[in-house]
Design an enzyme around this catalytic site. Structure first.
Site, mmCIF file in Angstrom:
data_model
loop_
_atom_site.group_PDB
_atom_site.id
_atom_site.type_symbol
_atom_site.label_atom_id
_atom_site.label_comp_id
_atom_site.label_asym_id
_atom_site.label_seq_id
_atom_site.Cartn_x
_atom_site.Cartn_y
_atom_site.Cartn_z
ATOM 1 C CE LYS A 70 43.007 38.798 39.541
ATOM 2 N NZ LYS A 70 42.896 38.729 41.019
ATOM 3 C CB SER A 74 45.248 34.342 45.675
ATOM 4 O OG SER A 74 44.615 34.705 44.455
ATOM 5 C CB SER A 91 41.632 37.208 43.525
ATOM 6 O OG SER A 91 41.930 36.276 42.502
ATOM 7 C CB SER A 94 40.252 40.794 43.439
ATOM 8 O OG SER A 94 40.704 40.604 42.115
#
Length: 323
Positions: free
Chosen positions: A183, A126, A128, A288
């Site tokens: 992250k 993704s 994010s 995100s």
């Protein structure tokens, strides 16, 4: 044993097919552990039972042929037809079910050890973490940077480096530990993290940002140019995307653990990071789902520190280390 091996391979194929088709969620770490254990059992059986038995049968054939030739020689027959070398090699040959189990054990063991204790590959699914990581980046994660953990159960047995603000970390998603997320570490235990009006504060101090011009973000829909900034956490800098015109009303996705440590307002969210937990955010701040929504990441969910893009088939220039 050949029938048993066939059944085991059929079960493995059914498991992989069901996993691929989405019938159930697979656990690759557990699967690799089981494969290592099963092939090791076959390797032991080959090393201490089947191989000695084949060698004994081949030697018995050689001894029998030698005795036959000796008997014929005593009768004056010196020339004897028949070469047993082909038969001896056939007796020594490893059957398919051992070749595809015991024979694979060293390879599977190396993969298991590397993936469990050294590095593990991941694919970025993704946007994010744009602009740091792009969709399709194939990355490597250092498994021992934060300490040595037992495979499958992920229990730390040897400590190493502490988690630092600014680290890009892979972890098991707290809401579904079977999924891996990536992250950036924003808050460590004891930190007061506040994200108010799209500005980040750590322990009451505003994280400095500097504009870096627009960035073409094709990770979401619609694809558009987004303002890019350099954000500084302590002495470490990284790039983020923030759309000043896009407000965000944060609400928790669920009643996550330690929700009482967070305060949600119209301006944003503030959280006190509890002991043994971390506050994570994506670099693509307006694209995100992270700790602002689902809470803190416990230490036992840590997989490792991401550090290298080893391939992106759509853009080879992406290959290299990142921070």
């Amino acid at each position: 044993m050949s029938a048993l091996t066939g059944v085991l391979y059929a079960l493995l194929l059914a498991y992989l097919c069901g996993w691929y088709m989405g019938q159930w969620s697979g656990n690759f770490a557990l699967l690799l552990f089981i494969l290592t254990t099963v092939t090791f059992a076959y390797w032991l059986a080959e090393r201490f039972h089947f191989l000695p038995a084949r060698k004994a049968a081949a030697q018995a054939l050689v001894d029998s042929d030698a005795k036959r030739r000796e008997t014929l020689a005593s009768q004056g027959i010196q020339r004897v037809d028949g070469d047993i070398e082909g038969a001896r090699q056939t007796l020594l040959q490893q059957p398919w079910w051992l070749d595809w189990t015991a024979g694979l054990f060293p390879v599977i063991l190396v993969v298991f050890l590397l993936r469990s204790f050294v590095v593990e590959p991941f694919k970025i699914p993704s946007g994010s973490m744009v602009p740091t990581l792009m969709v399709g980046d194939l990355i490597l994660v250092n498994k021992f940077h934060y300490g040595i953990r037992l495979p499958v159960i992920n229990k730390k047995i040897i400590a190493n480096h502490d988690v630092q603000r600014g680290d890009v970390m892979v972890f098991r998603y707290p809401m579904n530990p079977e999924q891996d997320y990536i992250k950036r570490v924003i808050g460590i235990p004891g930190d007061e993290v506040s994200y108010q009006n799209q500005r980040l504060y750590i322990n009451g101090q505003l994280a400095p940002v500097q504009p870096q011009g627009d960035f073409y973000d094709d990770s979401g829909s619609p694809r558009l140019y987004r303002p890019r900034f350099t954000e500084k956490l302590g002495e470490r800098e990284h790039q983020i995307l923030v759309e000043p015109k896009q407000g965000a009303l944060f609400r928790p996705d669920a009643n996550f653990p330690h929700l009482d440590q967070c305060n949600y307002t119209l301006e944003g969210v503030s959280c006190k990071v509890p002991a043994g937990h971390y506050f994570m955010m994506g670099d693509n701040r307006d694209n995100s789902r992270d700790s602002r929504y689902w809470g803190f990441v416990p230490d036992e969910n840590i997989v490792g520190k991401a550090f290298l893009i080893w391939m992106n088939f759509g853009n080879l220039k992406r290959v290299g280390f990142f921070d």
